[in-house]
Design a protein around this motif. Sequence first.
Motif, PDB file in Angstrom:
ATOM      1  N   MET A   1     -65.045 -60.441 118.763  1.00 12.29           N
ATOM      2  CA  MET A   1     -64.020 -60.854 119.734  1.00 12.29           C
ATOM      3  C   MET A   1     -64.137 -59.998 120.983  1.00 12.29           C
ATOM      4  SD  MET A   1     -61.446 -62.824 120.438  1.00 12.29           S
ATOM      5  CE  MET A   1     -60.990 -63.459 118.845  1.00 12.29           C
ATOM      6  N   VAL A   2     -64.252 -60.667 122.135  1.00  8.60           N
ATOM      7  CA  VAL A   2     -64.344 -59.970 123.409  1.00  8.60           C
ATOM      8  C   VAL A   2     -62.953 -59.780 123.983  1.00  8.60           C
ATOM      9  CG1 VAL A   2     -65.196 -60.104 125.768  1.00  8.60           C
ATOM     10  CG2 VAL A   2     -66.643 -60.849 123.873  1.00  8.60           C
ATOM     11  N   SER A   3     -62.631 -58.558 124.374  1.00  9.25           N
ATOM     12  CA  SER A   3     -61.333 -58.249 124.973  1.00  9.25           C
ATOM     13  C   SER A   3     -61.552 -57.755 126.390  1.00  9.25           C
ATOM     14  CB  SER A   3     -60.602 -57.189 124.149  1.00  9.25           C
ATOM     15  OG  SER A   3     -59.354 -56.884 124.725  1.00  9.25           O
ATOM     16  N   LEU A   4     -60.863 -58.372 127.345  1.00  9.38           N
ATOM     17  CA  LEU A   4     -61.002 -57.994 128.749  1.00  9.38           C
ATOM     18  C   LEU A   4     -59.671 -57.498 129.282  1.00  9.38           C
ATOM     19  CD1 LEU A   4     -63.040 -61.016 130.192  1.00  9.38           C
ATOM     20  CD2 LEU A   4     -63.925 -58.843 129.371  1.00  9.38           C
ATOM     21  N   GLN A   5     -59.738 -56.702 130.343  1.00  6.50           N
ATOM     22  CA  GLN A   5     -58.545 -56.310 131.066  1.00  6.50           C
ATOM     23  C   GLN A   5     -58.926 -56.054 132.518  1.00  6.50           C
ATOM     24  OE1 GLN A   5     -58.306 -52.354 128.680  1.00  6.50           O
ATOM     25  NE2 GLN A   5     -57.194 -51.976 130.580  1.00  6.50           N
ATOM     26  N   PRO A   6     -57.982 -56.229 133.438  1.00  3.64           N
ATOM     27  CA  PRO A   6     -58.295 -56.022 134.857  1.00  3.64           C
ATOM     28  C   PRO A   6     -58.857 -54.629 135.114  1.00  3.64           C
ATOM     29  CG  PRO A   6     -56.150 -57.067 134.596  1.00  3.64           C
ATOM     30  CD  PRO A   6     -56.593 -56.645 133.221  1.00  3.64           C
ATOM     31  N   ILE A   7     -59.852 -54.566 135.970  1.00  6.78           N
ATOM     32  CA  ILE A   7     -60.490 -53.302 136.317  1.00  6.78           C
ATOM     33  C   ILE A   7     -60.014 -52.847 137.692  1.00  6.78           C
ATOM     34  CG2 ILE A   7     -62.702 -52.162 136.757  1.00  6.78           C
ATOM     35  CD1 ILE A   7     -64.000 -54.150 134.877  1.00  6.78           C
ATOM     36  N   LYS A   8     -59.582 -51.620 137.775  1.00  7.79           N
ATOM     37  CA  LYS A   8     -59.164 -51.060 139.051  1.00  7.79           C
ATOM     38  C   LYS A   8     -60.201 -50.043 139.511  1.00  7.79           C
ATOM     39  CE  LYS A   8     -54.191 -51.684 138.321  1.00  7.79           C
ATOM     40  NZ  LYS A   8     -52.859 -51.010 138.282  1.00  7.79           N
ATOM     41  N   ARG A   9     -60.808 -50.313 140.669  1.00  7.00           N
ATOM     42  CA  ARG A   9     -61.803 -49.409 141.223  1.00  7.00           C
ATOM     43  C   ARG A   9     -61.401 -49.044 142.644  1.00  7.00           C
ATOM     44  NH1 ARG A   9     -65.998 -52.891 138.526  1.00  7.00           N
ATOM     45  NH2 ARG A   9     -66.797 -51.665 136.769  1.00  7.00           N
ATOM     46  N   SER A  10     -61.708 -47.830 143.048  1.00  7.69           N
ATOM     47  CA  SER A  10     -61.385 -47.381 144.400  1.00  7.69           C
ATOM     48  C   SER A  10     -62.290 -48.080 145.411  1.00  7.69           C
ATOM     49  CB  SER A  10     -61.573 -45.870 144.504  1.00  7.69           C
ATOM     50  OG  SER A  10     -62.949 -45.538 144.412  1.00  7.69           O
ATOM     51  N   PRO A  11     -61.830 -48.197 146.659  1.00 10.04           N
ATOM     52  CA  PRO A  11     -62.684 -48.786 147.694  1.00 10.04           C
ATOM     53  C   PRO A  11     -64.032 -48.081 147.818  1.00 10.04           C
ATOM     54  CG  PRO A  11     -60.428 -48.604 148.482  1.00 10.04           C
ATOM     55  CD  PRO A  11     -60.478 -47.893 147.167  1.00 10.04           C
ATOM     56  N   LEU A  12     -64.059 -46.768 147.653  1.00  3.11           N
ATOM     57  CA  LEU A  12     -65.319 -46.030 147.731  1.00  3.11           C
ATOM     58  C   LEU A  12     -66.247 -46.423 146.588  1.00  3.11           C
ATOM     59  CD1 LEU A  12     -67.089 -43.850 149.016  1.00  3.11           C
ATOM     60  CD2 LEU A  12     -65.916 -42.161 147.581  1.00  3.11           C
ATOM     61  N   ARG A  13     -65.692 -46.533 145.391  1.00  2.00           N
ATOM     62  CA  ARG A  13     -66.510 -46.928 144.229  1.00  2.00           C
ATOM     63  C   ARG A  13     -67.083 -48.328 144.430  1.00  2.00           C
ATOM     64  NH1 ARG A  13     -69.080 -49.156 141.170  1.00  2.00           N
ATOM     65  NH2 ARG A  13     -69.220 -49.006 138.887  1.00  2.00           N
ATOM     66  N   ILE A  14     -66.304 -49.244 144.962  1.00  2.00           N
ATOM     67  CA  ILE A  14     -66.784 -50.607 145.210  1.00  2.00           C
ATOM     68  C   ILE A  14     -67.874 -50.604 146.279  1.00  2.00           C
ATOM     69  CG2 ILE A  14     -66.108 -52.865 146.093  1.00  2.00           C
ATOM     70  CD1 ILE A  14     -63.346 -52.376 144.812  1.00  2.00           C
ATOM     71  N   LEU A  16     -69.932 -48.096 147.233  1.00  5.06           N
ATOM     72  CA  LEU A  16     -71.158 -47.473 146.745  1.00  5.06           C
ATOM     73  C   LEU A  16     -71.843 -48.345 145.690  1.00  5.06           C
ATOM     74  CD1 LEU A  16     -70.016 -43.746 146.444  1.00  5.06           C
ATOM     75  CD2 LEU A  16     -71.429 -44.790 148.244  1.00  5.06           C
ATOM     76  N   GLY A  17     -71.035 -49.020 144.875  1.00  6.90           N
ATOM     77  CA  GLY A  17     -71.604 -49.902 143.868  1.00  6.90           C
ATOM     78  C   GLY A  17     -72.375 -51.054 144.494  1.00  6.90           C
ATOM     79  N   LYS A  18     -71.808 -51.651 145.544  1.00  4.59           N
ATOM     80  CA  LYS A  18     -72.501 -52.743 146.241  1.00  4.59           C
ATOM     81  C   LYS A  18     -73.816 -52.257 146.831  1.00  4.59           C
ATOM     82  CE  LYS A  18     -68.679 -55.804 147.558  1.00  4.59           C
ATOM     83  NZ  LYS A  18     -67.962 -56.399 148.716  1.00  4.59           N
ATOM     84  N   LYS A  19     -73.790 -51.090 147.471  1.00  5.37           N
ATOM     85  CA  LYS A  19     -75.005 -50.543 148.073  1.00  5.37           C
ATOM     86  C   LYS A  19     -76.092 -50.330 147.024  1.00  5.37           C
ATOM     87  CE  LYS A  19     -73.790 -50.137 152.413  1.00  5.37           C
ATOM     88  NZ  LYS A  19     -74.493 -50.893 153.490  1.00  5.37           N
ATOM     89  N   TYR A  20     -75.692 -49.766 145.890  1.00 10.73           N
ATOM     90  CA  TYR A  20     -76.657 -49.485 144.826  1.00 10.73           C
ATOM     91  C   TYR A  20     -77.290 -50.767 144.299  1.00 10.73           C
ATOM     92  CZ  TYR A  20     -78.420 -48.420 140.180  1.00 10.73           C
ATOM     93  OH  TYR A  20     -79.212 -48.332 139.059  1.00 10.73           O
ATOM     94  N   TYR A  21     -76.462 -51.757 143.960  1.00 11.00           N
ATOM     95  CA  TYR A  21     -76.990 -52.976 143.365  1.00 11.00           C
ATOM     96  C   TYR A  21     -77.746 -53.833 144.376  1.00 11.00           C
ATOM     97  CZ  TYR A  21     -74.577 -51.918 139.039  1.00 11.00           C
ATOM     98  OH  TYR A  21     -74.163 -51.317 137.871  1.00 11.00           O
TER      99      TYR A  21
END
Length: 270
Positions: A1-14, A16-21
């Motif tokens: 069973m897969v369980s999900l919940q909303p993810i809260k990330r800081s603007p900086l994390r988002i 840097l994540g975009k740049k990396y990917y």
Amino acid sequence: MVSLQPIKRSPLRIYLGKKYYRCKRYLEWYLGKTKYAATKDKTLLPYTIFQHKTPLLRELKNVDMWLQHNKVKNLRIASNTLNRLVIKPGETFSYWRLIGNTSRRKGYVDGMILFYGKVTTGIGGGLCQLSNLIYWMTLHSPLTVTERYRHSYDVFPDSQRSQPFGSGATCAYNYLDLQIKNETNQHYQLVIDLTDTHLVGEWKAELPPTQSYEVYEKEHWITREFWGGYVRHNHIYRKVYNIENELIDDEMITENHAIMMYEPMLQAGN
């Protein structure tokens, strides 16, 4: 069973994540060994494998219609880029490698985008309708989907749905890509057009089809999560028939899990 919940990330994390990917994707595109499709041909291949259309304008709750009209402008630009692309044997179609980054310089305008389950605006918004269409058509063809991402959030209640929940492909430049490989021995051609009312797509080929497909949903259920929200689940299957209409395969294509952004038991009229 897969369980999900909303993810809260800081603007900086988002950020840097975009740049990396994005950098990772560029390396894959230009240093990898995948042979990407890039040839267009004005001459249409003779046989239709599958065709589909979706309405351009939909009235969505709490979404201004100007965003829908801007979406049509964005779809027209992107569709012109992809229209009549030929995928040769061994080649891979990459949605974002062909379209490129959406920018005002190319003519793209603000459209609706979904960001962590919320409706917002962004340049080139609305192009998921095109990736959804291409993915759905590909499931009805011998072509192989090698990369596809599901929507993590179910934002709008079903309204005149004609396809199973979770049968689309979300997109975000360039790390959420849709890639399709031609593992057959014949050429395929993608045809995209916009009428006054619909986005219209078609896969064409050199030879007539020898198989037909039925894509359907199994095991659709909704779970109440510990954090108070709901998650929607299902499995997408595909039946394959030969030219005599005999069932030759029944395969699971993918499973979907999405956080619902609305109450699952809405009253009629809501």
